[in-house]
Design a protein around this motif. Structure first.
Motif, PDB file in Angstrom:
ATOM      1  N   GLN A  84      27.981 -12.296 -82.618  1.00 42.72           N
ATOM      2  CA  GLN A  84      26.645 -11.706 -82.628  1.00 42.72           C
ATOM      3  C   GLN A  84      26.413 -10.958 -81.333  1.00 42.72           C
ATOM      4  O   GLN A  84      27.085 -11.187 -80.343  1.00 42.72           O
ATOM      5  CB  GLN A  84      25.577 -12.783 -82.809  1.00 42.72           C
ATOM      6  CG  GLN A  84      25.548 -13.807 -81.684  1.00 42.72           C
ATOM      7  CD  GLN A  84      24.547 -14.923 -81.944  1.00 42.72           C
ATOM      8  OE1 GLN A  84      24.047 -15.085 -83.037  1.00 42.72           O
ATOM      9  NE2 GLN A  84      24.260 -15.693 -80.916  1.00 42.72           N
ATOM     10  N   MET A  85      25.448 -10.048 -81.353  1.00 43.96           N
ATOM     11  CA  MET A  85      25.022  -9.350 -80.145  1.00 43.96           C
ATOM     12  C   MET A  85      23.927 -10.204 -79.519  1.00 43.96           C
ATOM     13  O   MET A  85      22.913 -10.470 -80.147  1.00 43.96           O
ATOM     14  CB  MET A  85      24.471  -7.961 -80.470  1.00 43.96           C
ATOM     15  CG  MET A  85      25.507  -6.976 -80.986  1.00 43.96           C
ATOM     16  SD  MET A  85      26.812  -6.575 -79.807  1.00 43.96           S
ATOM     17  CE  MET A  85      25.922  -5.647 -78.576  1.00 43.96           C
ATOM     18  N   ALA A  86      24.152 -10.638 -78.283  1.00 45.26           N
ATOM     19  CA  ALA A  86      23.207 -11.535 -77.616  1.00 45.26           C
ATOM     20  C   ALA A  86      22.921 -11.033 -76.201  1.00 45.26           C
ATOM     21  O   ALA A  86      23.771 -10.413 -75.564  1.00 45.26           O
ATOM     22  CB  ALA A  86      23.776 -12.945 -77.569  1.00 45.26           C
ATOM     23  N   PRO A  87      21.715 -11.319 -75.682  1.00 44.02           N
ATOM     24  CA  PRO A  87      21.383 -10.899 -74.327  1.00 44.02           C
ATOM     25  C   PRO A  87      22.211 -11.669 -73.305  1.00 44.02           C
ATOM     26  O   PRO A  87      22.452 -12.857 -73.458  1.00 44.02           O
ATOM     27  CB  PRO A  87      19.895 -11.245 -74.199  1.00 44.02           C
ATOM     28  CG  PRO A  87      19.644 -12.289 -75.217  1.00 44.02           C
ATOM     29  CD  PRO A  87      20.622 -12.057 -76.322  1.00 44.02           C
ATOM     30  N   SER A  88      22.662 -10.954 -72.262  1.00 44.74           N
ATOM     31  CA  SER A  88      23.474 -11.617 -71.241  1.00 44.74           C
ATOM     32  C   SER A  88      22.859 -11.528 -69.852  1.00 44.74           C
ATOM     33  O   SER A  88      23.092 -12.402 -69.027  1.00 44.74           O
ATOM     34  CB  SER A  88      24.892 -11.031 -71.223  1.00 44.74           C
ATOM     35  OG  SER A  88      24.847  -9.649 -70.977  1.00 44.74           O
ATOM     36  N   ALA A  89      22.083 -10.483 -69.574  1.00 44.65           N
ATOM     37  CA  ALA A  89      21.471 -10.341 -68.247  1.00 44.65           C
ATOM     38  C   ALA A  89      20.338  -9.336 -68.317  1.00 44.65           C
ATOM     39  O   ALA A  89      20.393  -8.371 -69.079  1.00 44.65           O
ATOM     40  CB  ALA A  89      22.502  -9.863 -67.235  1.00 44.65           C
ATOM     41  N   LYS A  90      19.316  -9.565 -67.514  1.00 40.42           N
ATOM     42  CA  LYS A  90      18.229  -8.596 -67.400  1.00 40.42           C
ATOM     43  C   LYS A  90      18.622  -7.599 -66.319  1.00 40.42           C
ATOM     44  O   LYS A  90      18.977  -7.990 -65.208  1.00 40.42           O
ATOM     45  CB  LYS A  90      16.926  -9.295 -67.046  1.00 40.42           C
ATOM     46  CG  LYS A  90      15.713  -8.453 -67.309  1.00 40.42           C
ATOM     47  CD  LYS A  90      14.466  -9.289 -67.338  1.00 40.42           C
ATOM     48  CE  LYS A  90      13.332  -8.473 -67.905  1.00 40.42           C
ATOM     49  NZ  LYS A  90      12.115  -9.245 -68.024  1.00 40.42           N
ATOM     50  N   ILE A  91      18.584  -6.302 -66.656  1.00 38.04           N
ATOM     51  CA  ILE A  91      19.046  -5.262 -65.739  1.00 38.04           C
ATOM     52  C   ILE A  91      17.969  -4.196 -65.556  1.00 38.04           C
ATOM     53  O   ILE A  91      17.006  -4.141 -66.305  1.00 38.04           O
ATOM     54  CB  ILE A  91      20.343  -4.603 -66.243  1.00 38.04           C
ATOM     55  CG1 ILE A  91      20.095  -3.928 -67.593  1.00 38.04           C
ATOM     56  CG2 ILE A  91      21.476  -5.613 -66.325  1.00 38.04           C
ATOM     57  CD1 ILE A  91      21.199  -2.998 -68.017  1.00 38.04           C
TER      58      ILE A  91
END
Length: 117
Positions: free
Chosen positions: A87-94
């Motif tokens: 799945q496409m999942a969030p990894s970091a806030k940029i």
């Protein structure tokens, strides 16, 4: 025309933003590929975040970047979900900075997209 104004117009002209399908669903995260001279990343914006910047089209995102000079978003990558499926999942806030070499493109995927916090 000042150099700063020219750079802002250049950033607006270089942006082409279209959300992935399903924009009508308020819980849906729209994915975009951001291409710079150095690399490419995928970011996700929720319907609420798109409304906050002033709309869901390319003009609204380009205007927000030009006006503010930056935009905060979640970076997305492919991960395995709890059931083992990709799945496409969030990894970091940029943070994205307005720059003439920036290009934003629609990004579609066959994977499920996990909303960010």
């Amino acid at each position: 025309m000042t150099a700063k104004l020219a750079r802002l117009f250049g950033a607006i002209a270089m942006l082409t933003v279209t959300a992935s399908s399903g924009m009508a669903d308020d819980t849906k995260t729209s994915l975009f590929k951001v291409v710079t001279v150095k690399d490419e990343i995928v970011i996700g914006l929720s319907a609420d975040e798109l409304k906050t910047i002033g709309g869901t089209d390319a003009g609204a995102i380009a205007h927000a970047l030009a006006q503010k000079g930056d935009l905060t978003a979640w970076q997305y990558n492919v991960h395995r979900g709890p059931n083992g499926e990709l799945q496409m999942a969030p990894s970091a806030k940029i943070a994205l900075l307005a720059h003439a070499s920036l290009r934003v493109e629609p990004y579609s995927t066959t994977y499920a997209v996990t909303p960010h916090p």
